[in-house]
Write a protein that holds these residues in place. Structure first.
Motif, PDB file in Angstrom:
ATOM      1  N   THR A   1      25.542 103.061  15.862  1.00 55.87           N
ATOM      2  CA  THR A   1      24.958 103.431  17.367  1.00 55.87           C
ATOM      3  C   THR A   1      25.909 104.449  17.889  1.00 55.87           C
ATOM      4  N   GLY A   2      27.198 104.980  17.147  1.00 52.89           N
ATOM      5  CA  GLY A   2      27.858 105.948  17.564  1.00 52.89           C
ATOM      6  C   GLY A   2      28.949 106.119  16.552  1.00 52.89           C
ATOM      7  N   THR A   3      29.528 107.360  16.657  1.00 58.48           N
ATOM      8  CA  THR A   3      30.589 107.735  15.807  1.00 58.48           C
ATOM      9  C   THR A   3      31.749 108.425  16.659  1.00 58.48           C
ATOM     10  N   ILE A   4      32.808 108.093  16.355  1.00 61.93           N
ATOM     11  CA  ILE A   4      34.068 108.762  17.090  1.00 61.93           C
ATOM     12  C   ILE A   4      34.590 109.448  15.933  1.00 61.93           C
ATOM     13  N   ALA A   5      35.049 110.655  16.144  1.00 62.85           N
ATOM     14  CA  ALA A   5      35.748 111.541  14.859  1.00 62.85           C
ATOM     15  C   ALA A   5      36.883 112.096  15.195  1.00 62.85           C
ATOM     16  N   PHE A   6      38.021 111.904  14.561  1.00 64.00           N
ATOM     17  CA  PHE A   6      39.347 112.387  14.849  1.00 64.00           C
ATOM     18  C   PHE A   6      39.540 113.526  13.752  1.00 64.00           C
ATOM     19  N   THR A   7      40.482 114.327  14.026  1.00 61.79           N
ATOM     20  CA  THR A   7      41.051 115.141  13.089  1.00 61.79           C
ATOM     21  C   THR A   7      42.055 114.688  12.189  1.00 61.79           C
ATOM     22  N   GLN A   8      42.661 113.576  12.290  1.00 61.41           N
ATOM     23  CA  GLN A   8      43.593 113.042  11.506  1.00 61.41           C
ATOM     24  C   GLN A   8      43.282 111.530  11.421  1.00 61.41           C
ATOM     25  N   ARG A   9      43.961 110.725  10.480  1.00 62.13           N
ATOM     26  CA  ARG A   9      43.805 109.361  10.164  1.00 62.13           C
ATOM     27  C   ARG A   9      43.776 108.592  11.387  1.00 62.13           C
ATOM     28  N   ILE A  10      42.867 107.775  11.498  1.00 63.16           N
ATOM     29  CA  ILE A  10      43.134 106.578  12.498  1.00 63.16           C
ATOM     30  C   ILE A  10      44.009 105.417  11.831  1.00 63.16           C
ATOM     31  N   SER A  11      44.706 104.959  12.945  1.00 63.81           N
ATOM     32  CA  SER A  11      45.601 103.898  12.298  1.00 63.81           C
ATOM     33  C   SER A  11      45.284 102.567  12.896  1.00 63.81           C
ATOM     34  N   CYS A  12      44.701 102.674  14.046  1.00 71.48           N
ATOM     35  CA  CYS A  12      44.465 101.417  14.948  1.00 71.48           C
ATOM     36  C   CYS A  12      43.328 101.521  15.929  1.00 71.48           C
ATOM     37  N   VAL A  13      42.673 100.383  16.195  1.00 73.98           N
ATOM     38  CA  VAL A  13      41.477 100.343  17.238  1.00 73.98           C
ATOM     39  C   VAL A  13      41.488  99.169  18.236  1.00 73.98           C
ATOM     40  N   LYS A  14      40.935  99.075  19.241  1.00 75.47           N
ATOM     41  CA  LYS A  14      41.304  97.882  19.892  1.00 75.47           C
ATOM     42  C   LYS A  14      40.170  98.029  21.029  1.00 75.47           C
ATOM     43  N   PHE A  15      39.364  97.087  20.827  1.00 73.34           N
ATOM     44  CA  PHE A  15      38.124  96.725  22.206  1.00 73.34           C
ATOM     45  C   PHE A  15      38.982  96.293  23.512  1.00 73.34           C
ATOM     46  N   LEU A  16      39.045  96.969  24.631  1.00 71.33           N
ATOM     47  CA  LEU A  16      39.916  96.855  25.649  1.00 71.33           C
ATOM     48  C   LEU A  16      38.826  95.854  26.467  1.00 71.33           C
ATOM     49  N   LYS A  17      37.508  96.150  26.342  1.00 66.00           N
ATOM     50  CA  LYS A  17      36.452  95.326  26.828  1.00 66.00           C
ATOM     51  C   LYS A  17      35.401  95.795  26.127  1.00 66.00           C
ATOM     52  N   ASN A  18      34.204  95.107  26.411  1.00 65.37           N
ATOM     53  CA  ASN A  18      33.047  95.659  25.441  1.00 65.37           C
ATOM     54  C   ASN A  18      32.591  97.036  25.721  1.00 65.37           C
ATOM     55  N   THR A  19      32.952  97.775  26.640  1.00 73.56           N
ATOM     56  CA  THR A  19      32.567  99.155  26.867  1.00 73.56           C
ATOM     57  C   THR A  19      33.760 100.023  26.587  1.00 73.56           C
ATOM     58  N   LEU A  20      34.931  99.642  26.464  1.00 71.14           N
ATOM     59  CA  LEU A  20      36.185 100.549  26.261  1.00 71.14           C
ATOM     60  C   LEU A  20      36.806 100.236  24.837  1.00 71.14           C
ATOM     61  N   LEU A  21      36.756 101.304  24.137  1.00 70.10           N
ATOM     62  CA  LEU A  21      37.720 101.356  22.872  1.00 70.10           C
ATOM     63  C   LEU A  21      38.666 102.215  23.091  1.00 70.10           C
ATOM     64  N   ALA A  22      39.939 101.754  22.517  1.00 68.57           N
ATOM     65  CA  ALA A  22      41.103 102.510  22.376  1.00 68.57           C
ATOM     66  C   ALA A  22      41.499 102.825  20.820  1.00 68.57           C
ATOM     67  N   VAL A  23      41.640 104.124  20.857  1.00 70.05           N
ATOM     68  CA  VAL A  23      41.714 104.631  19.211  1.00 70.05           C
ATOM     69  C   VAL A  23      42.867 105.411  19.111  1.00 70.05           C
ATOM     70  N   GLY A  24      43.864 104.865  18.254  1.00 67.58           N
ATOM     71  CA  GLY A  24      45.150 105.692  17.988  1.00 67.58           C
ATOM     72  C   GLY A  24      45.096 106.086  16.655  1.00 67.58           C
ATOM     73  N   GLY A  25      45.989 107.277  16.125  1.00 63.92           N
ATOM     74  CA  GLY A  25      46.072 107.688  14.850  1.00 63.92           C
ATOM     75  C   GLY A  25      47.184 108.463  14.525  1.00 63.92           C
ATOM     76  N   ASP A  26      47.236 109.176  13.452  1.00 68.97           N
ATOM     77  CA  ASP A  26      48.384 109.880  13.025  1.00 68.97           C
ATOM     78  C   ASP A  26      48.479 111.143  13.802  1.00 68.97           C
ATOM     79  N   ASP A  27      47.952 111.470  14.721  1.00 69.32           N
ATOM     80  CA  ASP A  27      48.172 112.748  15.520  1.00 69.32           C
ATOM     81  C   ASP A  27      49.125 112.365  16.707  1.00 69.32           C
ATOM     82  N   GLU A  28      49.431 111.125  16.834  1.00 70.82           N
ATOM     83  CA  GLU A  28      50.369 110.470  17.787  1.00 70.82           C
ATOM     84  C   GLU A  28      49.702 110.461  19.233  1.00 70.82           C
ATOM     85  N   SER A  29      48.597 110.156  19.280  1.00 69.30           N
ATOM     86  CA  SER A  29      47.982 109.948  20.649  1.00 69.30           C
ATOM     87  C   SER A  29      46.973 108.537  20.447  1.00 69.30           C
ATOM     88  N   VAL A  30      46.907 108.209  21.700  1.00 69.32           N
ATOM     89  CA  VAL A  30      45.659 107.188  21.930  1.00 69.32           C
ATOM     90  C   VAL A  30      44.695 107.500  22.795  1.00 69.32           C
TER      91      VAL A  30
END
Length: 134
Positions: free
Chosen positions: A85-114
């Motif tokens: 239903t959707g795609t989130i693209a990063f410029t570097q490797r993604i190392s972790c994801v977490k649903f904060l609730k059903n509508t919010l997704l936290a994504v962290g990666g090698d670019d040192e950001s969340v």
């Protein structure tokens, strides 16, 4: 009492996520498949071929959707149709994801950001980055 093996997953499983109901599980691995497991019957229920290896799979809190991470992208699937239903693209490797609730997704990666994404609108709500102090 000795611990007994109930289920045996074969292959290089990189991530496993149990549905909130406890009746299903999803696994991904190096064979480019997403597998749905029926935990009640102890068998594979469905296999979906992926275009690339996936490193992470994660159910949403309500179990109506799930996220699959492959290298630098997160694909959000809806359970009813097993379609993206959707795609989130990063410029570097993604190392972790977490649903904060059903509508919010936290994504962290090698670019040192969340980054926090609003899942239904697929837009970035917030970004945190900076040096980690030990």
């Amino acid at each position: 009492m000795p611990i007994q093996c109930i289920y045996l997953f074969r292959g290089h499983v990189t991530s496993l996520s149990v549905h909130p109901s406890g009746k299903l599980a999803l696994s991904v691995g190096t064979d480019k498949t997403l597998r749905t497991w029926n935990l009640i019957e102890g068998r594979s229920a469905f296999i979906k071929n992926l275009k690339q290896n996936a490193e992470i799979v994660l159910w949403s809190p309500d179990g109506d959707q799930y996220a699959v991470v492959g290298n630098d992208r997160v694909d959000i699937y809806i359970l009813k149709s097993a379609t993206i239903t959707g795609t989130i693209a990063f410029t570097q490797r993604i190392s972790c994801v977490k649903f904060l609730k059903n509508t919010l997704l936290a994504v962290g990666g090698d670019d040192e950001s969340v980054r926090i994404y609003e899942n239904r609108m697929r837009c970035k709500m917030s970004e945190m980055s900076g040096e980690v102090v030990a």
